[in-house]
Design a protein around this motif. Structure first.
Motif, PDB file in Angstrom:
ATOM      1  N   ASP A  41      17.303 -23.475 -12.466  1.00 20.49           N
ATOM      2  CA  ASP A  41      16.040 -23.306 -11.747  1.00 20.49           C
ATOM      3  C   ASP A  41      15.099 -22.421 -12.551  1.00 20.49           C
ATOM      4  OD1 ASP A  41      17.449 -24.636  -9.759  1.00 20.49           O
ATOM      5  OD2 ASP A  41      17.859 -22.801  -8.607  1.00 20.49           O
ATOM      6  N   LEU A  42      13.805 -22.757 -12.526  1.00 27.51           N
ATOM      7  CA  LEU A  42      12.821 -21.938 -13.241  1.00 27.51           C
ATOM      8  C   LEU A  42      11.459 -22.064 -12.581  1.00 27.51           C
ATOM      9  CD1 LEU A  42      11.992 -20.136 -15.637  1.00 27.51           C
ATOM     10  CD2 LEU A  42      11.537 -22.226 -16.935  1.00 27.51           C
ATOM     11  N   ASP A  43      10.844 -20.917 -12.339  1.00 31.51           N
ATOM     12  CA  ASP A  43       9.465 -20.871 -11.877  1.00 31.51           C
ATOM     13  C   ASP A  43       8.607 -20.207 -12.946  1.00 31.51           C
ATOM     14  OD1 ASP A  43       9.513 -22.044  -9.238  1.00 31.51           O
ATOM     15  OD2 ASP A  43      10.731 -20.315  -8.638  1.00 31.51           O
ATOM     16  N   VAL A  44       7.389 -20.750 -13.122  1.00 30.07           N
ATOM     17  CA  VAL A  44       6.447 -20.239 -14.124  1.00 30.07           C
ATOM     18  C   VAL A  44       5.136 -19.896 -13.437  1.00 30.07           C
ATOM     19  CG1 VAL A  44       5.101 -20.780 -16.180  1.00 30.07           C
ATOM     20  CG2 VAL A  44       7.479 -21.499 -16.042  1.00 30.07           C
ATOM     21  N   VAL A  45       4.625 -18.714 -13.726  1.00 28.24           N
ATOM     22  CA  VAL A  45       3.360 -18.252 -13.175  1.00 28.24           C
ATOM     23  C   VAL A  45       2.386 -18.002 -14.318  1.00 28.24           C
ATOM     24  CG1 VAL A  45       2.220 -16.306 -12.031  1.00 28.24           C
ATOM     25  CG2 VAL A  45       4.314 -17.241 -11.075  1.00 28.24           C
ATOM     26  N   VAL A  46       1.141 -18.443 -14.146  1.00 32.20           N
ATOM     27  CA  VAL A  46       0.086 -18.167 -15.120  1.00 32.20           C
ATOM     28  C   VAL A  46      -0.744 -17.004 -14.600  1.00 32.20           C
ATOM     29  CG1 VAL A  46      -1.912 -19.085 -16.364  1.00 32.20           C
ATOM     30  CG2 VAL A  46       0.040 -20.579 -15.832  1.00 32.20           C
ATOM     31  N   HIS A  47      -0.827 -15.940 -15.379  1.00 30.74           N
ATOM     32  CA  HIS A  47      -1.544 -14.740 -14.957  1.00 30.74           C
ATOM     33  C   HIS A  47      -2.723 -14.508 -15.895  1.00 30.74           C
ATOM     34  CE1 HIS A  47      -1.948 -10.675 -13.171  1.00 30.74           C
ATOM     35  NE2 HIS A  47      -2.362 -10.339 -14.376  1.00 30.74           N
ATOM     36  N   ALA A  48      -3.900 -14.306 -15.332  1.00 29.55           N
ATOM     37  CA  ALA A  48      -5.100 -14.029 -16.128  1.00 29.55           C
ATOM     38  C   ALA A  48      -5.314 -12.531 -16.228  1.00 29.55           C
ATOM     39  CB  ALA A  48      -6.327 -14.690 -15.495  1.00 29.55           C
ATOM     40  N   GLY A  49      -5.388 -12.021 -17.445  1.00 33.57           N
ATOM     41  CA  GLY A  49      -5.699 -10.616 -17.653  1.00 33.57           C
ATOM     42  C   GLY A  49      -7.179 -10.364 -17.428  1.00 33.57           C
ATOM     43  N   ALA A  50      -7.589  -9.126 -17.688  1.00 30.67           N
ATOM     44  CA  ALA A  50      -8.987  -8.758 -17.462  1.00 30.67           C
ATOM     45  C   ALA A  50      -9.731  -8.471 -18.758  1.00 30.67           C
ATOM     46  CB  ALA A  50      -9.066  -7.551 -16.539  1.00 30.67           C
ATOM     47  N   GLY A  51      -9.152  -8.910 -19.877  1.00 27.58           N
ATOM     48  CA  GLY A  51      -9.859  -8.792 -21.145  1.00 27.58           C
ATOM     49  C   GLY A  51      -9.683  -7.474 -21.863  1.00 27.58           C
ATOM     50  N   ALA A  52      -8.565  -6.788 -21.637  1.00 27.12           N
ATOM     51  CA  ALA A  52      -8.305  -5.527 -22.331  1.00 27.12           C
ATOM     52  C   ALA A  52      -7.438  -5.789 -23.556  1.00 27.12           C
ATOM     53  CB  ALA A  52      -7.600  -4.543 -21.394  1.00 27.12           C
ATOM     54  N   TYR A  53      -7.929  -5.402 -24.721  1.00 26.04           N
ATOM     55  CA  TYR A  53      -7.184  -5.609 -25.967  1.00 26.04           C
ATOM     56  C   TYR A  53      -5.831  -4.909 -25.913  1.00 26.04           C
ATOM     57  CZ  TYR A  53      -6.032  -5.062 -30.952  1.00 26.04           C
ATOM     58  OH  TYR A  53      -5.401  -5.041 -32.174  1.00 26.04           O
ATOM     59  N   ILE A  54      -5.773  -3.757 -25.273  1.00 22.96           N
ATOM     60  CA  ILE A  54      -4.535  -2.988 -25.224  1.00 22.96           C
ATOM     61  C   ILE A  54      -3.421  -3.769 -24.550  1.00 22.96           C
ATOM     62  CG2 ILE A  54      -5.088  -1.859 -23.022  1.00 22.96           C
ATOM     63  CD1 ILE A  54      -3.239  -0.309 -26.059  1.00 22.96           C
ATOM     64  N   CYS A  55      -3.765  -4.734 -23.697  1.00 20.37           N
ATOM     65  CA  CYS A  55      -2.742  -5.504 -22.992  1.00 20.37           C
ATOM     66  C   CYS A  55      -2.062  -6.520 -23.900  1.00 20.37           C
ATOM     67  CB  CYS A  55      -3.326  -6.179 -21.754  1.00 20.37           C
ATOM     68  SG  CYS A  55      -3.701  -5.006 -20.433  1.00 20.37           S
ATOM     69  N   GLY A  56      -2.485  -6.610 -25.147  1.00 16.70           N
ATOM     70  CA  GLY A  56      -1.731  -7.376 -26.123  1.00 16.70           C
ATOM     71  C   GLY A  56      -0.494  -6.621 -26.579  1.00 16.70           C
ATOM     72  N   GLU A  57      -0.459  -5.300 -26.344  1.00 20.61           N
ATOM     73  CA  GLU A  57       0.743  -4.502 -26.606  1.00 20.61           C
ATOM     74  C   GLU A  57       1.721  -4.793 -25.482  1.00 20.61           C
ATOM     75  OE1 GLU A  57       3.655  -1.509 -26.833  1.00 20.61           O
ATOM     76  OE2 GLU A  57       2.314  -1.716 -25.104  1.00 20.61           O
ATOM     77  N   GLU A  58       2.958  -5.112 -25.840  1.00 24.39           N
ATOM     78  CA  GLU A  58       3.861  -5.725 -24.868  1.00 24.39           C
ATOM     79  C   GLU A  58       4.118  -4.865 -23.631  1.00 24.39           C
ATOM     80  OE1 GLU A  58       7.516  -6.664 -26.815  1.00 24.39           O
ATOM     81  OE2 GLU A  58       8.123  -4.574 -27.090  1.00 24.39           O
ATOM     82  N   THR A  59       4.235  -3.562 -23.773  1.00 21.78           N
ATOM     83  CA  THR A  59       4.525  -2.760 -22.586  1.00 21.78           C
ATOM     84  C   THR A  59       3.281  -2.538 -21.726  1.00 21.78           C
ATOM     85  OG1 THR A  59       4.236  -0.667 -23.789  1.00 21.78           O
ATOM     86  CG2 THR A  59       6.457  -1.610 -23.715  1.00 21.78           C
ATOM     87  N   ALA A  60       2.098  -2.483 -22.360  1.00 21.82           N
ATOM     88  CA  ALA A  60       0.860  -2.421 -21.586  1.00 21.82           C
ATOM     89  C   ALA A  60       0.669  -3.715 -20.809  1.00 21.82           C
ATOM     90  CB  ALA A  60      -0.335  -2.168 -22.503  1.00 21.82           C
ATOM     91  N   LEU A  61       1.050  -4.822 -21.434  1.00 17.07           N
ATOM     92  CA  LEU A  61       0.992  -6.130 -20.764  1.00 17.07           C
ATOM     93  C   LEU A  61       1.905  -6.124 -19.532  1.00 17.07           C
ATOM     94  CD1 LEU A  61       1.162  -9.562 -22.558  1.00 17.07           C
ATOM     95  CD2 LEU A  61       2.503  -9.133 -20.530  1.00 17.07           C
ATOM     96  N   LEU A  62       3.099  -5.578 -19.674  1.00 18.47           N
ATOM     97  CA  LEU A  62       4.031  -5.542 -18.549  1.00 18.47           C
ATOM     98  C   LEU A  62       3.484  -4.687 -17.413  1.00 18.47           C
ATOM     99  CD1 LEU A  62       7.426  -5.182 -20.467  1.00 18.47           C
ATOM    100  CD2 LEU A  62       6.487  -7.239 -19.399  1.00 18.47           C
ATOM    101  N   ASP A  63       2.894  -3.532 -17.753  1.00 16.52           N
ATOM    102  CA  ASP A  63       2.290  -2.702 -16.704  1.00 16.52           C
ATOM    103  C   ASP A  63       1.171  -3.450 -15.992  1.00 16.52           C
ATOM    104  OD1 ASP A  63       3.937  -0.541 -16.931  1.00 16.52           O
ATOM    105  OD2 ASP A  63       2.341   0.905 -17.362  1.00 16.52           O
ATOM    106  N   SER A  64       0.360  -4.181 -16.762  1.00 22.84           N
ATOM    107  CA  SER A  64      -0.729  -4.957 -16.176  1.00 22.84           C
ATOM    108  C   SER A  64      -0.187  -6.032 -15.239  1.00 22.84           C
ATOM    109  CB  SER A  64      -1.577  -5.589 -17.282  1.00 22.84           C
ATOM    110  OG  SER A  64      -2.602  -6.402 -16.742  1.00 22.84           O
ATOM    111  N   LEU A  65       0.886  -6.708 -15.652  1.00 24.18           N
ATOM    112  CA  LEU A  65       1.514  -7.729 -14.802  1.00 24.18           C
ATOM    113  C   LEU A  65       2.009  -7.132 -13.491  1.00 24.18           C
ATOM    114  CD1 LEU A  65       3.711 -10.100 -17.020  1.00 24.18           C
ATOM    115  CD2 LEU A  65       1.893 -10.759 -15.442  1.00 24.18           C
ATOM    116  N   GLU A  66       2.465  -5.902 -13.553  1.00 26.14           N
ATOM    117  CA  GLU A  66       2.986  -5.260 -12.350  1.00 26.14           C
ATOM    118  C   GLU A  66       1.895  -4.694 -11.461  1.00 26.14           C
ATOM    119  OE1 GLU A  66       5.928  -2.371 -13.378  1.00 26.14           O
ATOM    120  OE2 GLU A  66       7.189  -3.805 -14.442  1.00 26.14           O
ATOM    121  N   GLY A  67       0.639  -4.816 -11.915  1.00 24.35           N
ATOM    122  CA  GLY A  67      -0.466  -4.358 -11.093  1.00 24.35           C
ATOM    123  C   GLY A  67      -0.971  -2.973 -11.422  1.00 24.35           C
TER     124      GLY A  67
END
Length: 439
Positions: A165-191
């Protein structure tokens, strides 16, 4: 858009082979052109066998760091009782980089298929695709591909009767370059606010929702179905020994045909410029970046440097995202460094002092030099500030911010001195120059 691959001196499309096909982004076209065959083959192997296959292929991350992909997958602990996650980094905010967006536009199902295979290998039942918010067209294209995959049974429950089983979600960021850094991206995903986390612990054990997580770039994941279908030896027949496989190079600037050129890793700038129709008339190559604005500048003397991870490093730069920006004798390296530094000062998340304060003052020092108001010690001040940022900031944004300054001074210090001494006329005049005096 160009789609060619240089492998053993033969031009054969690999990653981009479907890009120019009519309706390439639809699942029907994708299935006609080998689509989801790799998934079916992957399901005949065990997860551990797939991880070993990717290890054997030598696939390295296409997001800039070049970390071995199979090794990253193997870091995910097994039998830990926690959910495992895959997060696809599609933030693509590096100036000059434009390979992942056209890939998602032209061939989104190669990404979806790669996600399914990867999740099966790392035993994950949930994946998130984090896409830069400004590229609405790409977000919609990938969302549609996800819907098509669900409708055909490639996503959801009991995929292809495998019991996976697999579910895939597409999440749109808000255009912050820092969110290309993997842990900043994870924080952004978590809200949370997108800011880098302290490492260790690493995402492999404490990633999304504090669970084991693999974070990979779009091009990395899209490469996986081809490796499964063709095998590790076939993949290694392209590129170089330590940097195998094809790579999408984004070439922009003073060339006749800017665009995406898929070539075997190790291709040189000379070859890329030839593929891009040569330099524009009246322009001579002066400086260039091999992997976006965060990679140190190189010069015309580096035309034949092999653009793989080892070759770029040996030349004093980095392969990065293979965003090749070509500048000519009509471009000013001091102004280029200033514009790049402006970007990093704007995009600094402000979490750490070296990056937050350092980029702010480097922009002002560069502005003062370009306004003809610089002093001799400004060059040393820029180097000293860069030294206090490099390796001392919370994440790699600080290191990337100083790269254009250090490299431009290394190769073009005289240009800086000419602005300071008045040999070169001020770049900024009038109201723009008055700003420099206020800093």
């Amino acid at each position: 858009m160009s789609a060619i691959s240089v492998a053993q001196d033969v031009l054969t499309p690999v990653l981009t082979k479907r890009w120019l096909t009519s309706d390439a982004w639809t699942i029907d076209t994708y299935e006609l052109l080998d689509g989801y065959r790799g998934l079916r083959k992957a399901f005949t192997a065990t997860p551990d066998e797939l991880i070993q296959l990717v290890k054997d292929s030598g696939l390295r991350g296409r997001g800039g760091a070049g970390f071995p992909t199979g090794l990253k997958w193997s870091f995910i602990p097994q039998g830990d009782g926690k959910p495992h996650y895959l997060v696809v980094n599609a933030d693509e905010g590096e100036p000059g980089t434009c390979k992942d967006v056209p890939l998602m536009m032209a061939d989104p199902h190669s990404l979806i298929e790669g996600i399914i295979i990867t999740c099966y290998a790392i035993r994950s039942n949930f994946a998130a695709i984090y896409i830069r918010g400004e590229v609405v067209h790409a977000i919609r294209r990938v969302q549609n591909a996800v819907r098509e995959a669900y409708a055909k049974g490639y996503l959801g429950k009991n995929i292809l009767g495998k019991g996976f089983d697999l579910d895939v979600v597409v999440h749109a960021g808000a255009g912050a370059y820092i969110c290309g850094e993997e842990t900043a991206l994870l924080d952004s995903l978590e809200g949370y606010r997108g800011q880098p986390r302290l490492k260790p612990p690493f995402p492999a054990t404490n990633g999304l929702y504090s669970s084991p997580t693999v974070v990979n770039n779009v091009e990395t994941i899209a490469s996986v179905p081809f490796i499964v279908l063709g095998g590790a030896d076939w993949w290694k027949s392209m590129g170089t020994e330590k940097s195998p496989g094809p790579k999408i190079y984004s070439i922009s600037g003073r060339v006749n045909r800017p665009g995406q050129y898929e070539c075997g890793l190790g291709t040189t700038l000379r070859q890329l410029i030839e593929l891009a129709g040569g330099m524009k008339e009246g322009h001579q190559l002066k400086f260039w970046t091999p992997g976006g604005s965060s990679t140190p500048m190189l010069t015309a003397e580096h035309l034949d440097v092999p653009l793989d991870f080892e070759g770029a490093a040996a030349a004093g730069s980095m392969l990065g995202t293979t965003a090749v920006m070509v500048f000519s004798d009509q471009d000013d390296p001091v102004y280029a460094a200033y514009r790049f530094t402006e970007f990093y000062a704007h995009e600094s998340c402000g979490k750490c002092t070296p990056c937050r304060e350092g980029t702010y003052w480097m922009v002002r020092t560069l502005h003062r030099i370009l306004a003809g108001q610089g002093v001799d010690k400004d060059v040393d001040t820029l180097l000293d500030t860069s030294d206090n940022i490099f390796g001392r900031s919370f994440c790699a944004l600080g290191d990337g911010a100083v790269s254009p300054i250090i490299s431009s001074i290394k190769y073009f210090e005289q240009d800086y001195r000419d602005y300071i001494s008045g040999v070169k006329a001020p770049f900024f005049t009038g109201a723009a120059a008055e700003l420099a005096g206020a800093h």
